[in-house]
Write a protein that holds these residues in place. Structure first.
Motif, PDB file in Angstrom:
ATOM      1  N   ASN A  39       0.808  -1.226   0.000  1.00 31.27           N
ATOM      2  CA  ASN A  39       0.000   0.000   0.000  1.00 31.27           C
ATOM      3  C   ASN A  39       0.841   1.276   0.000  1.00 31.27           C
ATOM      4  N   TYR A  40       1.979   1.250   0.700  1.00 38.91           N
ATOM      5  CA  TYR A  40       2.730   2.481   0.889  1.00 38.91           C
ATOM      6  C   TYR A  40       4.053   2.497   0.120  1.00 38.91           C
ATOM      7  N   SER A  41       4.219   1.567  -0.814  1.00 39.31           N
ATOM      8  CA  SER A  41       5.480   1.490  -1.564  1.00 39.31           C
ATOM      9  C   SER A  41       5.303   1.998  -2.992  1.00 39.31           C
ATOM     10  N   THR A  42       6.372   2.567  -3.531  1.00 39.56           N
ATOM     11  CA  THR A  42       6.418   2.952  -4.949  1.00 39.56           C
ATOM     12  C   THR A  42       7.580   2.207  -5.606  1.00 39.56           C
ATOM     13  N   ILE A  43       7.385   1.857  -6.875  1.00 41.04           N
ATOM     14  CA  ILE A  43       8.406   1.106  -7.621  1.00 41.04           C
ATOM     15  C   ILE A  43       8.879   1.968  -8.779  1.00 41.04           C
ATOM     16  N   ASN A  44      10.194   2.171  -8.860  1.00 44.29           N
ATOM     17  CA  ASN A  44      10.769   3.012  -9.903  1.00 44.29           C
ATOM     18  C   ASN A  44      12.039   2.383 -10.463  1.00 44.29           C
ATOM     19  N   PRO A  45      12.395   2.743 -11.706  1.00 43.67           N
ATOM     20  CA  PRO A  45      13.698   2.305 -12.235  1.00 43.67           C
ATOM     21  C   PRO A  45      14.827   2.877 -11.379  1.00 43.67           C
ATOM     22  N   LEU A  46      15.928   2.128 -11.272  1.00 43.07           N
ATOM     23  CA  LEU A  46      17.050   2.550 -10.447  1.00 43.07           C
ATOM     24  C   LEU A  46      18.317   2.596 -11.293  1.00 43.07           C
ATOM     25  N   ALA A  47      18.962   3.753 -11.331  1.00 40.48           N
ATOM     26  CA  ALA A  47      20.274   3.877 -11.967  1.00 40.48           C
ATOM     27  C   ALA A  47      21.308   3.413 -10.940  1.00 40.48           C
ATOM     28  N   ILE A  48      21.556   2.101 -10.901  1.00 40.05           N
ATOM     29  CA  ILE A  48      22.371   1.515  -9.848  1.00 40.05           C
ATOM     30  C   ILE A  48      23.782   2.096  -9.840  1.00 40.05           C
ATOM     31  N   GLU A  49      24.294   2.468 -11.028  1.00 38.10           N
ATOM     32  CA  GLU A  49      25.660   2.997 -11.089  1.00 38.10           C
ATOM     33  C   GLU A  49      25.800   4.301 -10.310  1.00 38.10           C
ATOM     34  N   LYS A  50      24.728   5.106 -10.276  1.00 37.66           N
ATOM     35  CA  LYS A  50      24.774   6.361  -9.518  1.00 37.66           C
ATOM     36  C   LYS A  50      24.732   6.103  -8.017  1.00 37.66           C
ATOM     37  N   LEU A  51      24.031   5.046  -7.634  1.00 36.71           N
ATOM     38  CA  LEU A  51      23.941   4.692  -6.223  1.00 36.71           C
ATOM     39  C   LEU A  51      25.264   4.115  -5.724  1.00 36.71           C
ATOM     40  N   LEU A  52      25.935   3.341  -6.589  1.00 38.10           N
ATOM     41  CA  LEU A  52      27.177   2.682  -6.186  1.00 38.10           C
ATOM     42  C   LEU A  52      28.358   3.632  -6.172  1.00 38.10           C
ATOM     43  N   TYR A  53      28.379   4.572  -7.133  1.00 34.22           N
ATOM     44  CA  TYR A  53      29.571   5.394  -7.305  1.00 34.22           C
ATOM     45  C   TYR A  53      29.305   6.853  -6.959  1.00 34.22           C
ATOM     46  N   ARG A  54      28.683   7.066  -5.809  1.00 38.40           N
ATOM     47  CA  ARG A  54      28.409   8.439  -5.391  1.00 38.40           C
ATOM     48  C   ARG A  54      29.700   9.143  -4.973  1.00 38.40           C
ATOM     49  N   GLU A  55      30.639   8.385  -4.413  1.00 38.58           N
ATOM     50  CA  GLU A  55      31.907   8.978  -4.015  1.00 38.58           C
ATOM     51  C   GLU A  55      32.889   8.889  -5.184  1.00 38.58           C
ATOM     52  N   GLU A  56      33.740   9.902  -5.302  1.00 40.16           N
ATOM     53  CA  GLU A  56      34.684   9.961  -6.416  1.00 40.16           C
ATOM     54  C   GLU A  56      35.721   8.845  -6.283  1.00 40.16           C
ATOM     55  N   MET A  57      35.994   8.157  -7.403  1.00 36.72           N
ATOM     56  CA  MET A  57      36.973   7.069  -7.393  1.00 36.72           C
ATOM     57  C   MET A  57      38.386   7.627  -7.434  1.00 36.72           C
ATOM     58  N   ALA A  58      39.286   6.907  -6.777  1.00 40.08           N
ATOM     59  CA  ALA A  58      40.690   7.317  -6.784  1.00 40.08           C
ATOM     60  C   ALA A  58      41.350   6.994  -8.117  1.00 40.08           C
ATOM     61  N   HIS A  59      40.999   5.825  -8.695  1.00 39.00           N
ATOM     62  CA  HIS A  59      41.648   5.385  -9.940  1.00 39.00           C
ATOM     63  C   HIS A  59      40.589   4.790 -10.878  1.00 39.00           C
ATOM     64  N   PRO A  60      39.748   5.629 -11.493  1.00 36.94           N
ATOM     65  CA  PRO A  60      38.666   5.098 -12.331  1.00 36.94           C
ATOM     66  C   PRO A  60      39.145   4.535 -13.665  1.00 36.94           C
ATOM     67  N   ILE A  61      38.552   3.414 -14.059  1.00 35.65           N
ATOM     68  CA  ILE A  61      38.744   2.849 -15.402  1.00 35.65           C
ATOM     69  C   ILE A  61      37.371   2.786 -16.046  1.00 35.65           C
ATOM     70  N   GLU A  62      37.157   3.543 -17.098  1.00 39.09           N
ATOM     71  CA  GLU A  62      35.844   3.564 -17.748  1.00 39.09           C
ATOM     72  C   GLU A  62      35.631   2.272 -18.536  1.00 39.09           C
ATOM     73  N   ILE A  63      34.550   1.579 -18.221  1.00 39.00           N
ATOM     74  CA  ILE A  63      34.251   0.294 -18.853  1.00 39.00           C
ATOM     75  C   ILE A  63      33.232   0.451 -19.987  1.00 39.00           C
ATOM     76  N   GLY A  64      32.205   1.258 -19.776  1.00 43.54           N
ATOM     77  CA  GLY A  64      31.161   1.410 -20.786  1.00 43.54           C
ATOM     78  C   GLY A  64      29.942   2.071 -20.197  1.00 43.54           C
ATOM     79  N   GLU A  65      28.767   1.577 -20.574  1.00 43.95           N
ATOM     80  CA  GLU A  65      27.537   2.164 -20.065  1.00 43.95           C
ATOM     81  C   GLU A  65      26.496   1.089 -19.828  1.00 43.95           C
ATOM     82  N   THR A  66      25.526   1.418 -18.984  1.00 45.90           N
ATOM     83  CA  THR A  66      24.441   0.487 -18.690  1.00 45.90           C
ATOM     84  C   THR A  66      23.441   0.475 -19.840  1.00 45.90           C
ATOM     85  N   ILE A  67      22.445  -0.403 -19.726  1.00 52.08           N
ATOM     86  CA  ILE A  67      21.391  -0.481 -20.745  1.00 52.08           C
ATOM     87  C   ILE A  67      20.677   0.856 -20.873  1.00 52.08           C
ATOM     88  N   LYS A  68      20.566   1.587 -19.753  1.00 50.71           N
ATOM     89  CA  LYS A  68      19.885   2.886 -19.734  1.00 50.71           C
ATOM     90  C   LYS A  68      20.837   4.045 -20.014  1.00 50.71           C
TER      91      LYS A  68
END
Length: 481
Positions: free
Chosen positions: A113-142
């Motif tokens: 009753n009290y929940s909402t369901i939405n798409p989640l950009a998981i990469e933004k949730l995981l990488y909120r803090e700046e990486m020390a040594h980033p290696i760009e791999i690609g992009e998500t389906i979205k």
């Protein structure tokens, strides 16, 4: 979307036609009353089995053959069209978000009753803090940008696997160049000559930021070893494990070596000369001499000080970021095994003395040249010494299960064979069903990343293109005509 039901760690959601999702996508159920959120990953999307829908579809098929006007005073047809395309989205629980922080562990049952369901950009949730040594791999389906931290490969064991032609070597090149850019040393065992032009663009032009950091060595030409520089231990490893020298003959060889070392005559010719005069059984002499002749014929040893490679200086030359590409293409099977035994034996010796910095090893189709006992050695003892391995293979069943159980990251491309998928999924950090459902649907150049690199949230990534000379592409007959 609405929650239909829950079965174990699986949620079934009802989605209207405009709420489309694909396998691998992430959704978030936010329970406003509980103050927590549930992270789900889509496994499968199919039509909702709504009561009476079968009869309605049959009725539609029959009505197209009948003539006449269709009366729909209550506009029921538009609602039926929506119901026909309503989807059942099957998801797996991947974790929760509590106090704004995601974790791949834990679960709860959200309110319908009290929940909402939405798409989640998981990469933004995981990488909120700046990486020390980033290696760009690609992009998500979205189309969300995906990078991994090079530190997620540091001290780790990684496997890149998938069917032939799906993009395994392409991804490994991205990882190698990314590590080099961040100042890490890499050693690449290149069995098919796919990495030899890693410092050049697709047009064959040199890339100045890599041109002095990528060193390609061809055994017998630019890579020749000196017996004294290599040392007794790596030579013994090669004789025993690559050339099958019996133990009785090994003891005699050690005595001959030490005699020549005292006299300062550690060359193949001098060793052979001393052995000819040595008092021992003829069968022992013949066993050792046959191996010495194999070493001479291999072309990878030299007694000329101008031709030899100083292994210590070679590894030190990439300590501030670089890659040594060992081109094993066109080498015989015995030469490959000899080379790998020598290199890994010397690496172990230098790392144990802390004469060189830790190094990243990339091994293509390692089952073709690594003895079985070396697998455990590489991922246990040698990892503690500072050798961090990435195996690249299209035969996951060739890697021992004991190795899989120590894997930190798996980069999984498309497989259709259930046997291959089961070999991986038994030890992957997600369930067997998830691996099979997602991986079978992956198009070329898309991979499922599992492990520390994505904080244990499985992530489907479209691997980015790379402007390097791709030597690994398959040659075709008709495309050249």
């Amino acid at each position: 979307m609405k929650i239909l039901q829950k079965e174990g760690d699986e949620y079934h959601l009802l989605a209207l036609p405009n709420e489309g999702s694909n396998p691998g996508d992430y959704l978030i159920i936010e329970d406003n009353k509980a103050g927590k959120s549930l992270i789900l990953q889509v496994m499968e999307v199919k039509y909702a089995n709504i009561p009476g829908m079968f009869e309605e579809i049959l009725r539609d098929g029959l009505s197209t053959r009948l003539e006449g006007d269709e009366l729909d005073p209550f506009n029921m047809n538009s609602q039926l069209l929506i119901l026909k395309d309503t989807k059942l989205t099957i998801c797996k629980v991947r974790g929760i978000v509590e106090k704004g922080r995601p974790t791949p562990y834990g679960s709860f049952v959200p309110s319908r009753n009290y929940s909402t369901i939405n798409p989640l950009a998981i990469e933004k949730l995981l990488y909120r803090e700046e990486m020390a040594h980033p290696i760009e791999i690609g992009e998500t389906i979205k189309k969300g940008r995906v990078s991994i931290d090079a530190e997620a490969l540091d001290g780790r064991l990684n496997i890149i696997t998938g069917r032939k032609g799906t993009g395994k070597s392409h991804l490994s090149k991205i990882l190698i160049l990314g590590l080099v850019e961040h100042g890490a040393p890499c050693l690449v065992l290149d069995i098919n000559g796919e990495y030899v032009n890693l410092s050049a663009t697709r047009k064959g032009e040199p890339q100045h930021k890599y041109v002095n950091k990528i060193i390609t060595l061809t055994p017998g030409k630019s890579l020749k070893f000196d017996m004294e520089d290599m040392g007794l231990s790596p030579i013994l490893n090669m004789l025993i494990y690559a050339l099958d020298l019996p133990w009785n003959s090994t003891r005699t060889f050690i005595r001959v070596w030490r005699e020549n070392a005292r006299n300062g005559k550690l060359t193949l010719e001098e060793l052979n000369g001393t052995l000819t005069r040595w008092k021992c059984h003829e069968s022992i002499r013949e066993a050792i001499q046959s191996r010495l002749y194999t070493m001479m014929d291999s072309g990878i040893f030299t007694d000329d000080p101008l031709e030899k490679v100083d292994t210590l200086e070679l590894f030190r030359s990439i300590r501030d970021g670089g890659a040594l590409i060992i081109n094993l293409k066109n080498q015989s099977a015995i030469n490959r095994r000899m080379l790998v035994e020598l290199l890994l034996g010397k690496l172990k010796e230098l790392l144990s003395k802390e004469a060189i910095s830790p190094i990243f090893l990339f091994a293509e189709e390692a089952h073709l040249y690594l003895r079985d006992t070396y697998w455990d050695d590489i991922v246990t003892r040698m990892r503690h010494l500072g050798l961090f391995t990435t195996f690249i293979t299209n035969q996951p069943s060739s890697i021992q299960e004991t190795i899989y159980r120590q894997v930190d990251n798996i980069f999984l491309f498309n497989f259709l064979n259930d046997r291959d998928l089961e070999a991986i999924s038994r030890v992957a950090k997600i369930d067997v069903e998830s691996v099979k459902l997602i991986v079978k649907e992956l198009p070329p150049r898309h991979c499922l990343i599992i492990g520390d690199a994505v904080q244990n949230f499985p992530l489907v990534v479209n691997v980015r293109s790379l402007d390097v000379d791709t030597m690994g592409e398959t040659r075709y007959f008709f495309k050249t005509r």
